[in-house]
Write an enzyme that holds these catalytic residues in place. Sequence first.
Site, mmCIF file in Angstrom:
data_model
loop_
_atom_site.group_PDB
_atom_site.id
_atom_site.type_symbol
_atom_site.label_atom_id
_atom_site.label_comp_id
_atom_site.label_asym_id
_atom_site.label_seq_id
_atom_site.Cartn_x
_atom_site.Cartn_y
_atom_site.Cartn_z
ATOM 1 N N GLU A 1 1.000 -0.016 29.626
ATOM 2 C CA GLU A 1 0.373 -0.753 29.334
ATOM 3 C C GLU A 1 -1.262 -0.803 29.326
ATOM 4 O OE1 GLU A 1 1.297 -4.353 30.381
ATOM 5 O OE2 GLU A 1 3.127 -4.171 31.505
ATOM 6 N N LYS B 1 0.419 8.675 40.132
ATOM 7 C CA LYS B 1 -0.653 9.580 40.262
ATOM 8 C C LYS B 1 -2.023 8.451 40.363
ATOM 9 C CE LYS B 1 -3.672 10.488 37.190
ATOM 10 N NZ LYS B 1 -4.948 9.992 37.937
ATOM 11 N N GLY C 1 -2.938 6.470 26.499
ATOM 12 C CA GLY C 1 -1.532 6.068 26.148
ATOM 13 C C GLY C 1 -0.245 6.206 24.965
ATOM 14 N N GLY D 1 -3.024 2.299 31.286
ATOM 15 C CA GLY D 1 -4.535 2.786 31.224
ATOM 16 C C GLY D 1 -5.037 2.592 29.808
ATOM 17 N N SER D 2 -5.822 3.485 29.434
ATOM 18 C CA SER D 2 -6.903 3.233 27.669
ATOM 19 C C SER D 2 -5.249 3.464 26.476
ATOM 20 C CB SER D 2 -7.851 3.979 27.905
ATOM 21 O OG SER D 2 -7.493 4.921 27.700
ATOM 22 N N THR D 3 -5.620 2.951 26.051
ATOM 23 C CA THR D 3 -4.570 2.710 24.473
ATOM 24 C C THR D 3 -5.115 4.405 24.288
ATOM 25 O OG1 THR D 3 -4.778 0.455 23.709
ATOM 26 C CG2 THR D 3 -4.851 2.606 21.941
ATOM 27 N N GLU E 1 -12.873 -2.257 22.919
ATOM 28 C CA GLU E 1 -12.716 -2.188 24.367
ATOM 29 C C GLU E 1 -14.530 -1.992 24.913
ATOM 30 O OE1 GLU E 1 -9.528 -0.707 26.806
ATOM 31 O OE2 GLU E 1 -9.061 -2.648 27.391
ATOM 32 N N CYS F 1 -8.676 -5.868 32.452
ATOM 33 C CA CYS F 1 -7.880 -5.367 30.881
ATOM 34 C C CYS F 1 -7.664 -6.486 29.964
ATOM 35 C CB CYS F 1 -6.382 -4.742 30.952
ATOM 36 S SG CYS F 1 -5.633 -5.275 32.292
HETATM 37 P P1 NAD Z 1 -7.301 5.540 31.760
HETATM 38 O O1 NAD Z 1 -6.637 5.995 30.259
HETATM 39 O O2 NAD Z 1 -8.864 6.878 31.465
HETATM 40 O O3 NAD Z 1 -7.079 6.812 32.542
HETATM 41 C C1 NAD Z 1 -5.741 5.584 33.310
HETATM 42 C C2 NAD Z 1 -4.918 6.517 33.857
HETATM 43 O O4 NAD Z 1 -3.856 8.452 32.864
HETATM 44 C C3 NAD Z 1 -5.283 7.093 35.042
HETATM 45 O O5 NAD Z 1 -4.762 7.799 36.211
HETATM 46 C C4 NAD Z 1 -6.225 9.310 34.030
HETATM 47 O O6 NAD Z 1 -6.042 9.888 35.087
HETATM 48 C C5 NAD Z 1 -5.102 9.133 33.971
HETATM 49 N N1 NAD Z 1 -4.872 10.214 32.258
HETATM 50 C C6 NAD Z 1 -6.709 9.976 32.166
HETATM 51 N N2 NAD Z 1 -6.592 10.977 30.862
HETATM 52 C C7 NAD Z 1 -4.662 11.615 30.946
HETATM 53 C C8 NAD Z 1 -3.680 12.249 30.323
HETATM 54 N N3 NAD Z 1 -3.905 13.336 29.338
HETATM 55 N N4 NAD Z 1 -2.423 11.985 30.525
HETATM 56 C C9 NAD Z 1 -1.675 11.170 30.906
HETATM 57 N N5 NAD Z 1 -2.698 10.633 32.553
HETATM 58 C C10 NAD Z 1 -3.916 10.997 31.798
HETATM 59 O O7 NAD Z 1 -8.300 4.589 31.998
HETATM 60 P P2 NAD Z 1 -8.559 4.097 32.774
HETATM 61 O O8 NAD Z 1 -10.750 4.804 32.197
HETATM 62 O O9 NAD Z 1 -8.603 4.548 34.618
HETATM 63 O O10 NAD Z 1 -8.832 2.692 32.670
HETATM 64 C C11 NAD Z 1 -9.165 2.114 32.004
HETATM 65 C C12 NAD Z 1 -8.170 1.391 31.002
HETATM 66 O O11 NAD Z 1 -7.089 0.921 31.150
HETATM 67 C C13 NAD Z 1 -8.802 0.503 29.627
HETATM 68 O O12 NAD Z 1 -8.401 0.663 28.403
HETATM 69 C C14 NAD Z 1 -7.720 -0.870 30.136
HETATM 70 O O13 NAD Z 1 -7.933 -2.138 29.530
HETATM 71 C C15 NAD Z 1 -6.934 -0.383 30.791
HETATM 72 N N6 NAD Z 1 -5.835 -1.754 31.661
HETATM 73 C C16 NAD Z 1 -4.372 -1.657 30.854
HETATM 74 C C17 NAD Z 1 -4.071 -2.706 32.071
HETATM 75 C C18 NAD Z 1 -2.677 -3.271 31.325
HETATM 76 O O14 NAD Z 1 -2.381 -3.889 32.067
HETATM 77 N N7 NAD Z 1 -2.558 -3.793 29.880
HETATM 78 C C19 NAD Z 1 -4.655 -2.756 33.104
HETATM 79 C C20 NAD Z 1 -5.805 -2.332 33.542
HETATM 80 C C21 NAD Z 1 -6.179 -1.526 32.807
#
Ligand code: NAD
Length: 502
Positions: free
Chosen positions: A274, A199, A257, A252-254, A405, A308
Amino acid sequence: MDSNVKEYLQTFGVSEATQRFLSKAQKMFIGGAWVEASDGGTADVIEPSTEGLITRIPMGTTADLDHAVQAARAQFDGGTWRLLKPLERERLLQRLADLIESHAAELAEIESIDMGKSVAHARDVDIQGTVDTFRYFAGWATKLHGRTVEPSLPGNYLAYTRKEPVGVVGAIVPWNFPLQTMAWKLGAALATGCTVVVKPAELTSLSALRFAELVQEAGIPDGVVNIVTGRGTVVGAAMATHPGIDKLTFTGSTPVGRTVGRAAVDEMKRLTLELGGKSPVIVLADADLPAAAQAVANGVFFNSGQVCDAGTRAYIHRSIYDEFLRELVAYTRTLKMAPGLDPDCFISPLVSKQQQERVLDYIEIGKREGAEVYYGGQPVEGPGYFVEPTIFAHCRNDMRIVQEEIFGPVLVTAPFDNDEEALALANDSPYGLAAALYSNDLNRVHGLIPRLRAGSVYVNAHSTIDPSMPFGGFKQSGFGKDLGPEQLDYLLETKAVWITLP
Ligand code: NAD
């Protein structure tokens, strides 16, 4: 496509291949078929420097996810993929890497137009990183094996372990490095014989859909790779609990996650998270200041800070603090702010209006908290979701701009007096994704590395990433690793086999 986007593509001479891809109806890739969302739902895709409409993508439903999981399940349980001879799987993954490489210019344009990022960075980092990741893991397909063991148990046994693919992998990816992050999930998963349902982020799904065409062209069997575009709260949330998914890998975000992880553990899924970061940078007094200033600025402003492991908190020895900030500003001034397709763009617009507002809000929060705006911090006139690179000086660690962040081009800085204080400030964060040290004193550097609570430590550089090295955080930055041989452990089950011998 809106006329201002058309004009933008024309101004920068975007290739015909990219224009063709962007002008066709976008569909999801499920079980080798191209499909619309089962309820016909779509979402607009906005180009971040013009704020104009590029195209629409399907907003998949939970029924679409079910189909994708069924396709991945059927391929895993009864298809050919996991039974292929390892060399054959390697060959197909290399063919896929070749195709990505030969379409690098087009993929870089798509990534830049969709996400807003610099097209040059997209080509040199995102797409090159994607190719390298598939090549690296293709080589692993032939090197996955267990061990034979000599048990001490009375009796006579042949005891050995087998490494078996974990099954159907669900991958949820964010918008900052759309294709590359997906490759980080898929390279290892496919090499082990797993099948996947991806996704992409709803803001940046286009490169994943173009990638799926290349998967098909490479001859990878139907059902091995499935792409369901859709909302995180719908498709993503359903993936976390879907009984047909054996392993979930989320970047994605903490906060998201944490929710996803909780649901996945209830289902006893294997899990990699991650997550976010607020990575510290320590500049010791002996550092090569101009070189360190450049690396620190690149480490926080690359991809407009939407990275990130960006080095967003710089702790600088008091004796060089003022001089270092002057060097930082001198270099930052040279970074061109421009639309992503501008070949000289370094500071591109942020991915969305919402992200721009979030970052601008944090800049205001910093001002209210009493941090000194040393550079930038002013709104940029539109169109485009631009944010000026911004440097705060004399920050305290209890400020929100230091603890939270921001995910934009914002650097917070503070002076320190000795190594112990620098370490305490650096480690005073809920996150632990990465850290950087700038110094030429190897003895001190070696003393500090083990005491930094971070998944990656960079010395005299930032974000040096290679598929051969693991990437993943400590503390609230998640658990599990992407890349490196370490990632394979998260995609393989180890089976212990005992054969009683006469
Ligand atoms: P996000 O957590 O909002 O979204 C990430 C993904 O999760 C997207 O595909 C989103 O559609 C999906 N998502 C959103 N809500 C969800 C839910 N309730 N259940 C399941 N999936 C859901 O993050 P973002 O704004 O897309 O990305 C930025 C964040 O990602 C930052 O916090 C960044 O630090 C982190 N990030 C981490 C790494 C790493 O390797 N540690 C790498 C890149 C980005």
